[in-house]
Design an enzyme around this catalytic site. Sequence first.
Site, PDB file in Angstrom:
ATOM      1  N   CYS A  70      65.685  64.422  63.340  1.00  0.00           N
ATOM      2  CA  CYS A  70      64.701  63.476  63.867  1.00  0.00           C
ATOM      3  C   CYS A  70      63.374  63.665  63.141  1.00  0.00           C
ATOM      4  CB  CYS A  70      64.527  63.680  65.373  1.00  0.00           C
ATOM      5  SG  CYS A  70      63.244  62.641  66.093  1.00  0.00           S
ATOM      6  N   CYS A  97      60.355  63.565  65.528  1.00  0.00           N
ATOM      7  CA  CYS A  97      60.234  64.757  66.381  1.00  0.00           C
ATOM      8  C   CYS A  97      59.730  65.966  65.602  1.00  0.00           C
ATOM      9  CB  CYS A  97      61.581  65.102  67.002  1.00  0.00           C
ATOM     10  SG  CYS A  97      62.421  63.741  67.806  1.00  0.00           S
ATOM     11  N   ASP A  98      60.337  66.225  64.439  1.00  0.00           N
ATOM     12  CA  ASP A  98      60.102  67.474  63.716  1.00  0.00           C
ATOM     13  C   ASP A  98      59.272  67.331  62.448  1.00  0.00           C
ATOM     14  OD1 ASP A  98      61.655  68.848  65.600  1.00  0.00           O
ATOM     15  OD2 ASP A  98      63.504  68.370  64.536  1.00  0.00           O
TER      16      ASP A  98
END
Length: 308
Positions: free
Chosen positions: A135, A138-139
Amino acid sequence: MTEDVEDLVIVGGSAAALTAAIYAKRSGVSVTVVTDGYGGQINNTDVVENYLGFKSISGPDLAEKYVEHMREYDINEEVGDKVTDIRKVDGVFEVETEGGKVIEGNSVIVCTGGSRRHLNVPGEEEFNNRGVAYCAVCDGPLYEGEEVAVIGGGYAGTEAADYLSDVASKVYLLSRSGELKGEEITIQKVLNDENVEIIRGADTKEFYGENLLDGVRYEQDGKVKELEVTGAFIEIGTVPNSRITDLVETDDSGYIKVNEEFETSTAGLFAAGDVTDKGIQQLSVSSGQGCMAGLNAADYIKQQRHSE
């Protein structure tokens, strides 16, 4: 019909599920939504710019709008526990969660979407959360100013590369087929990003490193090459979350087969969204399918009532 159970149980918490819930409830049937969390894959989307009514909105914010809208209606919610089984006992569907709770319904709509697809190559599991991620939204911020790789040249890959170009110092986009797919506006952004380098015909073979990821090995034109990066984002689409029930027929890829009414091979059991074998995987498509499934499930319930 059984009087002491819910009319309709909807499994899932994203666009298809919540649209189905609203339409079914407005059609006059009782509804319970069962999900381990709201939003689904949309929570991994940085910016949505192609959903009617919103010129630009973040994925999580749009998911919050979905939930706010649903909660305008008297819809029951069972949130926080993953569904593990859907079965039919004595004419009633039983939806069981990981915690052992069973919710009964006279009809069910499966809107469980998909999970991130894995490459299944050496080092992928070893360096998961230590350089390998699934992701970008997300990261990605963890790799600010660093060099990263994106594996996949489809919709997910081009969107990830575009997002990461504003975060990382350098983004390598590895496309096995050699061509980029996705929205043309996103492809053009990636092609014009100065810090994005597209490596065509790259077949990812391995992730390597010591304690953390040091790089990616890929094959191109019959030669194995290495790319030194601290982060690698596998963005090659999703696999359908269809294994929660034996009551449906699936295609070779695991997508649930549905007819034009979005009913599965079991009467009273419907499916909508990315878990089905119909349509392009886009929010608008999922919402439309959820609308149709919700209305058709409501009609099914009413017909069953009248036949008794």
